[in-house]
Design a protein around this motif. Structure first.
Motif, PDB file in Angstrom:
ATOM      1  N   ASP A  40       0.810  -1.226   0.000  1.00 25.65           N
ATOM      2  CA  ASP A  40       0.000   0.000   0.000  1.00 25.65           C
ATOM      3  C   ASP A  40       0.837   1.266   0.000  1.00 25.65           C
ATOM      4  OD1 ASP A  40       1.036  -0.107   2.535  1.00 25.65           O
ATOM      5  OD2 ASP A  40      -0.896  -0.166   3.581  1.00 25.65           O
ATOM      6  N   ARG A  41       2.160   1.136  -0.131  1.00 19.75           N
ATOM      7  CA  ARG A  41       3.009   2.321  -0.216  1.00 19.75           C
ATOM      8  C   ARG A  41       4.199   2.013  -1.113  1.00 19.75           C
ATOM      9  NH1 ARG A  41       7.797   2.410   2.260  1.00 19.75           N
ATOM     10  NH2 ARG A  41       8.327   0.627   3.584  1.00 19.75           N
ATOM     11  N   LEU A  42       4.923   3.069  -1.484  1.00 19.23           N
ATOM     12  CA  LEU A  42       6.111   2.952  -2.319  1.00 19.23           C
ATOM     13  C   LEU A  42       7.365   3.116  -1.464  1.00 19.23           C
ATOM     14  CD1 LEU A  42       4.858   5.303  -5.172  1.00 19.23           C
ATOM     15  CD2 LEU A  42       4.882   2.792  -5.239  1.00 19.23           C
ATOM     16  N   GLY A  43       8.489   2.679  -1.995  1.00 14.45           N
ATOM     17  CA  GLY A  43       9.760   2.996  -1.363  1.00 14.45           C
ATOM     18  C   GLY A  43      10.516   1.841  -0.759  1.00 14.45           C
ATOM     19  N   GLY A  44       9.889   0.688  -0.589  1.00 10.96           N
ATOM     20  CA  GLY A  44      10.622  -0.437  -0.025  1.00 10.96           C
ATOM     21  C   GLY A  44      11.198  -0.112   1.337  1.00 10.96           C
ATOM     22  N   LYS A  45      12.532  -0.206   1.456  1.00 13.51           N
ATOM     23  CA  LYS A  45      13.188  -0.001   2.748  1.00 13.51           C
ATOM     24  C   LYS A  45      13.441   1.470   3.056  1.00 13.51           C
ATOM     25  CE  LYS A  45      13.185  -4.399   2.832  1.00 13.51           C
ATOM     26  NZ  LYS A  45      12.664  -4.595   1.467  1.00 13.51           N
ATOM     27  N   LEU A  46      12.912   2.361   2.240  1.00 13.08           N
ATOM     28  CA  LEU A  46      12.945   3.795   2.536  1.00 13.08           C
ATOM     29  C   LEU A  46      11.578   4.168   3.086  1.00 13.08           C
ATOM     30  CD1 LEU A  46      15.353   3.417   0.545  1.00 13.08           C
ATOM     31  CD2 LEU A  46      14.898   5.725  -0.243  1.00 13.08           C
ATOM     32  N   LEU A  47      11.553   4.654   4.317  1.00  9.95           N
ATOM     33  CA  LEU A  47      10.283   4.905   4.989  1.00  9.95           C
ATOM     34  C   LEU A  47      10.407   6.105   5.915  1.00  9.95           C
ATOM     35  CD1 LEU A  47       7.374   4.102   5.814  1.00  9.95           C
ATOM     36  CD2 LEU A  47       8.398   2.554   7.506  1.00  9.95           C
ATOM     37  N   ALA A  48       9.654   7.127   5.647  1.00 13.80           N
ATOM     38  CA  ALA A  48       9.596   8.295   6.525  1.00 13.80           C
ATOM     39  C   ALA A  48       8.476   8.102   7.534  1.00 13.80           C
ATOM     40  CB  ALA A  48       9.358   9.562   5.705  1.00 13.80           C
ATOM     41  N   ALA A 306      15.382  -5.306  12.903  1.00 13.96           N
ATOM     42  CA  ALA A 306      14.405  -4.381  13.465  1.00 13.96           C
ATOM     43  C   ALA A 306      15.112  -3.097  13.852  1.00 13.96           C
ATOM     44  CB  ALA A 306      13.720  -4.993  14.678  1.00 13.96           C
ATOM     45  N   LEU A 307      14.430  -1.989  13.657  1.00 13.23           N
ATOM     46  CA  LEU A 307      14.903  -0.689  14.124  1.00 13.23           C
ATOM     47  C   LEU A 307      14.007  -0.239  15.274  1.00 13.23           C
ATOM     48  CD1 LEU A 307      15.565   1.162  10.745  1.00 13.23           C
ATOM     49  CD2 LEU A 307      17.261   0.207  12.300  1.00 13.23           C
ATOM     50  N   VAL A 308      14.620   0.152  16.368  1.00 14.93           N
ATOM     51  CA  VAL A 308      13.893   0.666  17.518  1.00 14.93           C
ATOM     52  C   VAL A 308      14.226   2.149  17.641  1.00 14.93           C
ATOM     53  CG1 VAL A 308      13.540   0.519  20.009  1.00 14.93           C
ATOM     54  CG2 VAL A 308      13.951  -1.570  18.679  1.00 14.93           C
ATOM     55  N   THR A 309      13.251   3.004  17.379  1.00 12.00           N
ATOM     56  CA  THR A 309      13.449   4.453  17.442  1.00 12.00           C
ATOM     57  C   THR A 309      12.859   4.966  18.754  1.00 12.00           C
ATOM     58  OG1 THR A 309      13.267   4.552  15.034  1.00 12.00           O
ATOM     59  CG2 THR A 309      13.136   6.638  16.230  1.00 12.00           C
ATOM     60  N   LEU A 310      13.658   5.701  19.513  1.00 10.34           N
ATOM     61  CA  LEU A 310      13.286   6.140  20.854  1.00 10.34           C
ATOM     62  C   LEU A 310      13.390   7.652  20.962  1.00 10.34           C
ATOM     63  CD1 LEU A 310      15.459   3.506  22.765  1.00 10.34           C
ATOM     64  CD2 LEU A 310      12.991   3.372  22.372  1.00 10.34           C
ATOM     65  N   ALA A 311      12.425   8.252  21.630  1.00  6.99           N
ATOM     66  CA  ALA A 311      12.446   9.695  21.897  1.00  6.99           C
ATOM     67  C   ALA A 311      12.543   9.916  23.402  1.00  6.99           C
ATOM     68  CB  ALA A 311      11.187  10.353  21.349  1.00  6.99           C
ATOM     69  N   THR A 402      10.211  -0.893  14.106  1.00 11.15           N
ATOM     70  CA  THR A 402       9.984  -1.147  12.681  1.00 11.15           C
ATOM     71  C   THR A 402      10.728  -2.420  12.308  1.00 11.15           C
ATOM     72  OG1 THR A 402      10.028   1.251  12.353  1.00 11.15           O
ATOM     73  CG2 THR A 402      10.027  -0.129  10.386  1.00 11.15           C
ATOM     74  N   ARG A 403       9.999  -3.433  11.913  1.00 11.07           N
ATOM     75  CA  ARG A 403      10.617  -4.711  11.537  1.00 11.07           C
ATOM     76  C   ARG A 403      10.771  -4.780  10.023  1.00 11.07           C
ATOM     77  NH1 ARG A 403       7.579  -5.656  15.964  1.00 11.07           N
ATOM     78  NH2 ARG A 403       8.428  -7.021  17.611  1.00 11.07           N
ATOM     79  N   TRP A 404      11.964  -5.154   9.593  1.00  7.49           N
ATOM     80  CA  TRP A 404      12.232  -5.356   8.169  1.00  7.49           C
ATOM     81  C   TRP A 404      12.524  -6.837   7.957  1.00  7.49           C
ATOM     82  CZ3 TRP A 404      10.739  -1.562   5.277  1.00  7.49           C
ATOM     83  CH2 TRP A 404      10.800  -0.261   5.746  1.00  7.49           C
ATOM     84  N   ARG A 405      11.456  -7.602   7.795  1.00  5.27           N
ATOM     85  CA  ARG A 405      11.624  -9.053   7.629  1.00  5.27           C
ATOM     86  C   ARG A 405      12.060  -9.351   6.198  1.00  5.27           C
ATOM     87  NH1 ARG A 405      10.032 -11.783  12.018  1.00  5.27           N
ATOM     88  NH2 ARG A 405       8.582 -10.770  13.469  1.00  5.27           N
TER      89      ARG A 405
END
Length: 474
Positions: A40-48, A306-311, A402-405
């Motif tokens: 449902d979106r474009l960009g593959g492993k590029l994600l904003a 997986a990327l874990v983004t923390l604020a 964010t999991r990149w399986r």
């Protein structure tokens, strides 16, 4: 542009950056382009995305600036003024219980001198590097695993403490399996002119030093690399291209007049097809039309991460050093790296306000089960390691996992020969080409270059036009 270009209809299967790049090249040359993306979106492993309402990349965050394809594409789609090198690019390696400066003077972790790794390795490890001159001459005409070569010539400490974490950041792979020719081609080429590894590294370093005036090594985009796919898609549409998400391709059929691309919403008649899907779905689509290529693609393995983004509230943090750190697998930690995004990128810092954003990455080849843990557990593992590495004791105000399986194809010894066999088999079918991260490199410029190469080969090969203008056949 070929004289028959405007009469062609080309279907691009896959809306990652490789497929988008192929579509952009084809549409810019006057072809009628339809891009079909199953998701449902474009960009593959590029994600904003946004974390705590702060814009941030949730996928790839930078690209190699000294390889031209990425920078040139960004400029071509109107993002040239948003290219932004890291504000801080001082990294460390967290190993043997301390953060140690990432050494300068290496090629993907392979040093040119023993002194370059002093402080990172034990004294015994440094001394082992210096003894390479005593070893028998190398044969530079064979593919080999990077880890095996470096361990044999310079000792396992170099592999375990530096090569592994650097390669892990690119491939999430195993240095003792990854092909030198595929992953570090400049070093493999230099080895053909030298009999010792250190001499070959120094040649590559000298070439790199000559490029220093060409600008930064890496660059990002103000707003994130995740903004690039939509900009490319807009440019494709402006050139008349049709981009369809939620459009899965189920089969390819070759006929005397061209190709039929079977989708869930109906068939598309095409004069040519660019297959920009990952290896497994590409293999499934090629099984009926090119079984040789399908068999090779089916054997391409992938790693998940997986990327874990923390604020965090800035007031809750002490000063975090540099742009982040790498973690060698040999140290047995959960995370493999951490990036201090607010330090590294001015655009993140400006959007962070009173917050500080960082991210960790987890997962390597063969460790897919680690990603099955709950989000909260992955966050907890990250916080534990961050506490041990930099003394971070604060609790995040927001977190995003964010999991990149199956996100990163692996390039084992023999990978380039496999790619050559795939391309040879596909080239026997008029009007069909393949591209993507599974072939020529996993970095953004490499994927862009792969898509552009596929498009250029389609443009250079005359294909019979269908009976109707544009050949829609829908």
């Amino acid at each position: 542009m070929n004289v028959d270009t405007a009469a062609r209809h080309v279907v691009v299967v896959g809306g990652g950056i490789a497929g988008l790049s192929a579509a952009h090249r084809l549409a810019s040359a006057g072809c009628r382009v339809t891009l079909a993306e199953a998701g449902d979106r474009l960009g593959g492993k590029l994600l904003a995305g946004r974390v705590a309402d702060v814009p941030v990349d949730l996928g790839a965050e930078s690209m190699l600036a000294r390889r031209p394809e990425g920078v040139e594409l960004a400029r071509a789609v109107g993002l040239g003024d948003r290219l932004q090198p890291p504000a801080v690019a001082v990294s460390a390696v967290w190993t043997r219980g301390a953060l140690r400066p990432l050494p300068k003077g290496h090629v993907m972790g392979v040093p040119g001198t023993a002194e370059a790794l002093a402080g990172l390795l034990t004294p015994e490890g440094v001394a082992r590097i210096a003894r390479e001159a005593e070893l028998p001459p190398l044969r530079g005409d064979q593919d080999t695993a990077i880890g095996a070569l470096v361990a044999e010539r310079l000792g396992r400490e170099v592999v375990d403490r530096l090569v592994e974490p650097l390669l892990g950041g690119v491939y999430a792979g195993d240095a003792y399996r990854i092909s030198l020719r595929a992953a570090v081609p400049a070093l493999a080429e230099a080895l053909g002119r030298h009999t010792h590894l250190l001499d070959a590294v120094r040649e590559v370093q000298a070439r790199g030093a000559a490029q220093q005036g060409a600008g930064p090594v890496f660059t990002g985009l103000d707003g994130g690399m995740g903004t690039l796919p939509d900009a490319v898609a807009d440019a494709v549409r402006a050139a008349g291209g049709d981009i369809r998400t939620r459009t899965a391709v189920h089969a390819l059929e070759s006929g005397a007049e061209g190709w039929t691309v079977h989708t869930g919403s109906g068939p598309l008649a095409a004069d040519a097809v660019v297959l920009a899907a990952p290896a497994a779905p590409a293999a499934a689509l090629l099984t009926g039309v090119c079984p040789e290529a399908a068999g090779e693609l089916a054997r391409v393995e992938y790693a998940s991460m997986a990327l874990v983004t923390l604020a965090f509230r800035r007031a809750d943090l002490g000063a975090l050093p540099g742009s982040g750190f790498l973690v060698p697998p040999v140290d047995g930690r959960s995370i493999k790296a951490s990036t201090f995004s607010t330090n590294k990128w001015d655009w993140v810092a400006k959007g962070s306000g009173e917050l500080f954003l960082l991210r960790t990455s987890l997962g390597r080849y063969g460790e897919e089960k680690a990603l099955d843990r709950e989000d909260a557990e992955l966050v907890g593992l990250s916080l534990t390691d961050l506490g041990a590495a930099v003394g971070l004791a604060a609790r995040p105000v927001a977190a995003e996992v964010t999991r990149w399986r199956g996100g990163l194809p692996q390039y084992p010894v023999g990978h380039l020969d496999r790619v050559a066999r795939i391309r040879e088999a596909v080239a026997a079918l008029p009007g069909l080409r393949v591209c993507g991260a599974a072939y020529d490199g996993v970095g953004i410029p490499a994927c862009i270059g792969s898509g552009q190469r596929a498009a250029d080969e389609i443009l250079a090969t005359p294909t019979p036009a269908r009976g109707t203008p544009g050949g829609t056949g829908e």
